[in-house]
Design an enzyme around this catalytic site. Sequence first.
Site, PDB file in Angstrom:
ATOM      1  CB  SER A   5      67.436  74.421  94.160  1.00  0.00           C
ATOM      2  OG  SER A   5      68.703  74.629  94.755  1.00  0.00           O
ATOM      3  CG  HIS A  33      68.489  74.519  89.994  1.00  0.00           C
ATOM      4  ND1 HIS A  33      68.551  75.159  88.772  1.00  0.00           N
ATOM      5  CD2 HIS A  33      69.110  75.339  90.871  1.00  0.00           C
ATOM      6  CE1 HIS A  33      69.175  76.321  88.918  1.00  0.00           C
ATOM      7  NE2 HIS A  33      69.528  76.458  90.185  1.00  0.00           N
ATOM      8  CG  ASP A  35      71.800  76.347  93.075  1.00  0.00           C
ATOM      9  OD1 ASP A  35      71.654  77.041  92.063  1.00  0.00           O
ATOM     10  OD2 ASP A  35      70.849  75.983  93.804  1.00  0.00           O
ATOM     11  CG  MET A  37      76.859  78.636  94.721  1.00  0.00           C
ATOM     12  SD  MET A  37      76.040  79.421  96.130  1.00  0.00           S
ATOM     13  CE  MET A  37      74.318  79.109  95.728  1.00  0.00           C
ATOM     14  CG  HIS A  66      72.422  78.373  88.678  1.00  0.00           C
ATOM     15  ND1 HIS A  66      71.663  78.979  89.665  1.00  0.00           N
ATOM     16  CD2 HIS A  66      73.029  79.388  88.006  1.00  0.00           C
ATOM     17  CE1 HIS A  66      71.816  80.290  89.582  1.00  0.00           C
ATOM     18  NE2 HIS A  66      72.650  80.561  88.596  1.00  0.00           N
ATOM     19  CG  MET A  68      75.476  81.052  90.694  1.00  0.00           C
ATOM     20  SD  MET A  68      74.361  80.778  92.084  1.00  0.00           S
ATOM     21  CE  MET A  68      74.085  79.016  91.915  1.00  0.00           C
ATOM     22  CG  MET A 137      70.108  84.618  88.869  1.00  0.00           C
ATOM     23  SD  MET A 137      69.823  82.968  89.552  1.00  0.00           S
ATOM     24  CE  MET A 137      69.768  83.289  91.318  1.00  0.00           C
ATOM     25  CG  ASP A 175      67.582  79.761  90.771  1.00  0.00           C
ATOM     26  OD1 ASP A 175      67.000  79.457  91.826  1.00  0.00           O
ATOM     27  OD2 ASP A 175      68.770  79.467  90.532  1.00  0.00           O
TER      28      ASP A 175
END
Length: 226
Positions: A5, A33, A35, A37, A66, A68, A137, A175
């Site tokens: 990540s 990966h 993220d 957000m 991913h 979020m 998660m 994760d």
Amino acid sequence: MIAPSILSADFARLADEINAVGGEPGKRADWLHVDVMDAHFVPNLTLGLPVVESILKTTEIPIDCHLMIENPDRWAIGYAEAGAHNVTVHAEAAADPIAIAKDLRAAGAKAGLSIKPGTDLDDYLEVLKHYDTLLVMSVEPGFGGQKFMSEVLPKARKARELVDTGHLKLLVEIDGGINADTIEQAAESGVDCFVAGSAVYNAEDPAKAVQALRDQAAPAFNAAHG
Ligand SMILES: O=C(CO)[C@H](O)[C@H](O)COP(=O)(O)O
Ligand SMILES: [Fe+2]
């Protein structure tokens, strides 16, 4: 599979940090990966589609997004159309997760569904028939470097059983808090793909850290499920 990540990477040197886990398929990270957000679904803000588009131009490692974010029904498709390999949305944020999965697949991406530590896998078993990846998660989403929550492992184990008995056809990804101390218990639970942020990017040599995690996970997985 190991998916570093970039949350724990140095964003000012992002291309170098990505190349540090690159190389030939089989030797490099299996997925990268990313993220995303939005400071609403989670209390942190990272990066969005323009940065993902730049990352896609800089590496051949398949990108694992991913998301979020709130309202993935509106935003997830853009990441698939940009060329991400796997696009994961949160079950808790999706209004119509089956429609999202169909759209992602139609755009050529794999569809991923993520569940937070407190979310029950059983509530999504029908929905997961439309998905290629389940992301379990093992920390509360929002920040890297948190402590692994082993209490989520029964969900990974159950998903593995459903895959092994032919009820689901998906990859089980985990994760949060994956490192040398935790990866074996996750592998024994039947996880196929391990996200690791701080364990890779806080290491002196990220490529070696990826290989060490892989070398640890493979025998543990095979002993339990091989
Ligand atoms: O989704 C995430 C946090 O919400 C990250 O992918 C995850 O936490 C990776 O970081 P680390 O391996 O340091 O826990
Ligand atoms: Fe993540």
